[in-house]
Design an enzyme around this catalytic site. Structure first.
Site, short mmCIF file in Angstrom:
data_model
loop_
_atom_site.label_atom_id
_atom_site.label_comp_id
_atom_site.label_asym_id
_atom_site.label_seq_id
_atom_site.Cartn_x
_atom_site.Cartn_y
_atom_site.Cartn_z
N GLU A 1 0.93 5.24 13.13
CA GLU A 1 -0.29 4.86 13.47
C GLU A 1 -0.29 3.27 13.80
O GLU A 1 -0.92 2.85 14.73
CB GLU A 1 -1.31 5.09 12.50
CG GLU A 1 -2.73 4.67 12.68
CD GLU A 1 -3.53 4.82 11.55
OE1 GLU A 1 -4.76 4.48 11.53
OE2 GLU A 1 -3.12 5.35 10.39
N ASP A 2 0.47 2.55 12.88
CA ASP A 2 0.16 1.10 13.04
C ASP A 2 1.47 0.50 13.39
O ASP A 2 1.31 -0.92 13.53
CB ASP A 2 -0.02 0.53 11.59
CG ASP A 2 -1.41 1.10 10.83
OD1 ASP A 2 -2.28 1.31 11.97
OD2 ASP A 2 -1.64 1.15 9.74
N HIS B 1 3.58 6.87 5.80
CA HIS B 1 2.61 7.40 6.18
C HIS B 1 1.59 6.78 7.35
O HIS B 1 0.96 7.46 8.16
CB HIS B 1 1.67 8.04 4.95
CG HIS B 1 0.77 7.08 4.49
ND1 HIS B 1 0.98 6.26 3.54
CD2 HIS B 1 -0.30 6.49 4.83
CE1 HIS B 1 0.26 5.24 3.14
NE2 HIS B 1 -0.77 5.62 3.76
N HIS C 1 0.57 -1.25 -0.16
CA HIS C 1 0.05 0.04 -0.15
C HIS C 1 1.10 1.14 -0.01
O HIS C 1 0.73 2.10 -0.94
CB HIS C 1 -1.07 0.04 1.39
CG HIS C 1 -1.74 1.46 1.54
ND1 HIS C 1 -2.52 1.84 0.30
CD2 HIS C 1 -1.61 2.09 2.44
CE1 HIS C 1 -3.03 2.98 0.95
NE2 HIS C 1 -2.49 3.40 2.23
N ASP D 1 -25.37 13.46 -26.58
CA ASP D 1 -25.43 14.57 -27.87
C ASP D 1 -24.34 15.37 -28.03
O ASP D 1 -24.32 16.17 -28.78
CB ASP D 1 -26.83 14.79 -28.19
CG ASP D 1 -27.58 13.70 -28.94
OD1 ASP D 1 -27.11 12.92 -29.17
OD2 ASP D 1 -29.10 14.00 -29.01
N ASP E 1 -3.23 8.27 -1.00
CA ASP E 1 -3.61 7.25 -0.12
C ASP E 1 -4.98 6.96 -0.25
O ASP E 1 -5.32 5.78 -0.52
CB ASP E 1 -3.35 7.77 1.56
CG ASP E 1 -3.73 6.74 2.43
OD1 ASP E 1 -3.57 5.62 2.38
OD2 ASP E 1 -4.56 7.22 3.18
#
Length: 703
Positions: A76-77, A72, A48, A259, A139
């Site tokens: 957080e993870d 990024h 990712h 059209d 992201d």
């Protein structure tokens, strides 16, 4: 390292070797940090951030942005902190990563509140460094590309969020290739059946239109050659979501949308853009009012092009966009075009300059918004602007969203002009404040130092700046009114005990017990009806005999700002005997003493009912309700309204109901100054020959 090779090939084309090595170091850290983590699809998580960096590399962004893209999700993870990243790669990269990181570790009262706070943080981080939003958009783009592995309900939630926030953000920053992809992916996830049906219809129509498109394109190319202009003519495809939205919003059939044949002409310089325009208008007949010059006046997001609509071969409409190659690149990449990150805001592309102006305005919106949800609402109203351009009396161009009013214009000039606005003149004629402005008008705002914003303005202003300024003023005014009202109510509840006589220790104790930060906050709560003055008074002085002494009535003028409301059930006016009910969040609501709606409350919660009286000189106009019975002869209603107006009163609402024998019952809500004024109005009405009966109607209801 095989995952990094594709990215390395991309960045090596435009970045020096030492910067490529920095990016590789960021990749290694991200790969090791996310080791063992997987995405919903089952792929290793590192795929990712590599894909996100790849999207940004396609925009030729700088190495710090690409490093932050790879990292990024690390804060957080994983166990890495901002300080760890700062030590490894520098403060700038660490700040970018933190700006993109989400707020999962914070607790919120609701999902909506969490989402709003998340967007607020992201947008405010963007004010510090616009690259934050570029990473966030990349992201979101990759997340949308890989949405298929999620549950249908989650897919729809993310798709809606994308269509409401991220796609408009990309448009506002001029990044149209990202905007178009996010819209089509969001459309596919939200409405998969509609997406499939529309895609099939477009593919079929494309085959049927091929001959006409080629013929028209060849005619345009030949016209350029005969005019001696070097350029490229391209057929322009509308993307699916644009077709769907046009069909839905304008209630057009698929055939009517398809059209229209669209072409783009790309030339060398601006002079040639206008030469091409002349050549196109000489070749086909232009459609009136369908020409836009976005080169002379670029759109809010920096977009530049000439737009014209023509009657082409066989009478078919043809839309043509004319621009330079640089403008064409800008139209796709927007703020990311020709990226060379500079801290000075006076350099860069048109889109970058426009984007910097816009994101700096977010700071003001943030300061004037009390909640994250209100901030996001203001930003969202600024994300979809079809612009109009109007002029100040000195000829300065002011850019406003479509549908903007004179109040929006006043706040665009300056917040003080908006706050003191009392009227407007457009093209030297008086103009309603609520009437939408039109392109090219010249506007003069009339101000008064004693004027202040009206809460009704929120019903028609469309710009985020006007809306946030009005709300900010009203909240500040309400806070001041609440403190003043709270002070009066508490002094009344204390009876003969003066507030100055109460020790600071007792005041601080009650402030803490009521969970307020300051005594002013406590007074605000009393004024807003959130705390009962009688209970606060008892907490301050205990069961002091002075509290139980008969107290005088609290006097009101009728114009105590935003915290005195007059009930619609009994319409109290000066001269009536009145009481007040403390209503949490609203302040006090005035009723007539005999109103049936307060009898039960007086028995069950007497502490919430306060005796009130009118000031000697009540100010302002008040609403009253009358019920009339009269014969409905021709001209009777006209005579009635004329009589009321002649008494210096205005009709707010009028409702009729037919009874037998041509007798009508009419309920009228009107303005009056006091009971004497109302009695005068009723005497005049009684003089009407058709009248059978007139009385004050205490339970006026809208039907």
């Amino acid at each position: 390292m095989y995952l990094f090779e594709g990215l390395k090939t991309k960045v090596s084309k435009y970045l020096p070797q030492d910067q490529v090595e920095y990016i590789q170091a960021a990749y290694v850290l991200a790969r090791d940090a996310h080791d063992g983590q997987s995405r919903s699809s089952g792929d290793p998580y590192i795929t990712h951030p590599v894909a996100v960096a790849g999207i940004l590399a396609d925009m030729d962004l700088d190495y710090e942005t690409l490093m932050a893209a790879l990292l990024h999700d690390v804060i957080e993870d994983t166990h890495y902190s901002k300080e760890d990243l700062s030590l490894a790669f520098g403060e700038t990269v660490a700040e970018l990563v933190e700006g993109v990181s989400k707020l999962d570790k914070l607790k919120f009262g609701s999902k909506q509140e969490a989402q709003a706070e998340n967007f607020r943080k992201m947008l405010m981080a963007m004010v510090q460094d616009i690259r934050v939003i570029l990473i966030k958009l990349a992201d979101r783009t990759h997340n949308m590309r890989t949405l298929g592995s999620l549950r249908p309900d989650k897919r729809r939630r993310i798709a809606l969020e994308t269509l409401e926030i991220y796609s408009p953000l990309a448009h506002r920053l001029g990044i149209h290739d990202i905007k178009n992809e996010l819209e089509d992916l969001g459309f596919q996830a939200m409405y998969p059946m509609r997406h499939r049906a529309l895609r099939s219809a477009v593919n079929q129509a494309r085959g049927n239109r091929k001959a006409i498109i080629e013929k028209t394109q060849n005619e345009l190319v030949q016209r350029l050659k005969s005019s001696g202009i070097s350029g490229t003519v391209l057929g322009r495809e509308k993307h699916l979501y644009s077709i769907y939205r046009k069909m839905k919003n304008k209630e057009l059939s698929f055939t009517e949308v398809m059209d229209i044949y669209a072409f783009r002409v790309v030339v060398e310089n601006v002079d040639n853009c206008y030469r091409v325009l002349g050549a196109m208008h000489g070749m086909y007949k232009p459609i009136e009012n369908r020409f836009k010059d976005y080169i002379a006046i670029p759109r809010t997001n920096g977009y530049q092009s000439l737009h014209t609509s023509l009657i082409g071969p066989h009478g078919i409409p043809v839309e043509v966009q004319i621009r330079t190659a640089e403008m064409d690149h800008m139209a796709d990449k927007g703020v990311a075009a020709h990226w060379l990150y500079k801290k000075s805001a006076d350099k860069g592309t048109t889109a970058q300059l426009r984007a910097n102006q816009w994101i700096q305005s977010l700071t003001e919106l943030q300061l004037r918004s009390s909640t994250s949800a209100e901030f996001i609402e203001s930003v969202k109203s600024d994300l979809f602007p079809e612009e109009i351009y109007v002029f100040t009396p000195k000829g300065t161009i002011v850019e406003l969203p479509m549908g903007a009013t004179a109040v929006d214009f006043a706040y665009a000039v300056h917040s003080d002009v908006g706050n003191t606005c009392v009227g407007a003149r457009v093209e030297r004629r008086n103009y309603s404040l609520s009437k939408p402005l039109e392109n090219g008008q010249s506007i003069e705002i009339i101000t008064s130092p004693r004027a202040k914003p009206n809460a009704n303005w929120l019903n028609f202003v469309v710009s985020a700046r006007a809306r946030s300024n009005i709300r900010h003023f009203l909240k500040r005014q309400q806070s001041e009114d609440a403190i003043s009202m709270g002070n009066r109510l508490l002094r009344h509840a204390l009876g003969t005990i003066k507030l100055d006589e109460i020790s600071p220790a007792d005041i601080n104790r009650v402030v803490e017990e009521t969970k307020c930060e300051t005594f002013e906050d406590l007074l605000t709560n009393i004024g807003m009806g959130n705390e009962l003055s009688a209970i606060v008074a008892r907490r301050l002085v205990g069961e002091n005999p002075s509290l139980s002494e008969k107290k005088s009535h609290v006097a009101i003028r009728g114009t105590e700002g935003l915290l005195v409301h007059f009930s619609r059930c009994c319409h109290p006016i000066p001269g009536d005997e009145i009481v007040a009910i403390l209503s949490p969040g609203r302040g006090i609501v005035i009723h007539q003493t005999g109103c049936t709606n307060i009898r039960k409350l007086s028995r069950e919660e007497p502490q919430r009912v306060l005796p009130m009286e009118w000031d000697d000189v009540p100010q302002g106009e008040f609403k009253a309700a009358l019920r009339l019975e009269l014969f409905n002869h021709q001209g009777t209603l006209a005579a009635l309204t004329s009589t009321i107006v002649s008494c210096d009163s205005s009709i707010i609402n009028l409702q009729t109901e037919e009874r037998e024998n041509s007798i009508y019952v009419i309920d009228i809500e009107l303005t009056t100054k006091n009971r004497v004024h109302l009695a005068k109005i009723m005497r005049k009405i009684r003089a009407l020959p058709e009248l059978q009966k007139v009385s004050r109607h205490s339970q006026y209801k809208q039907k």
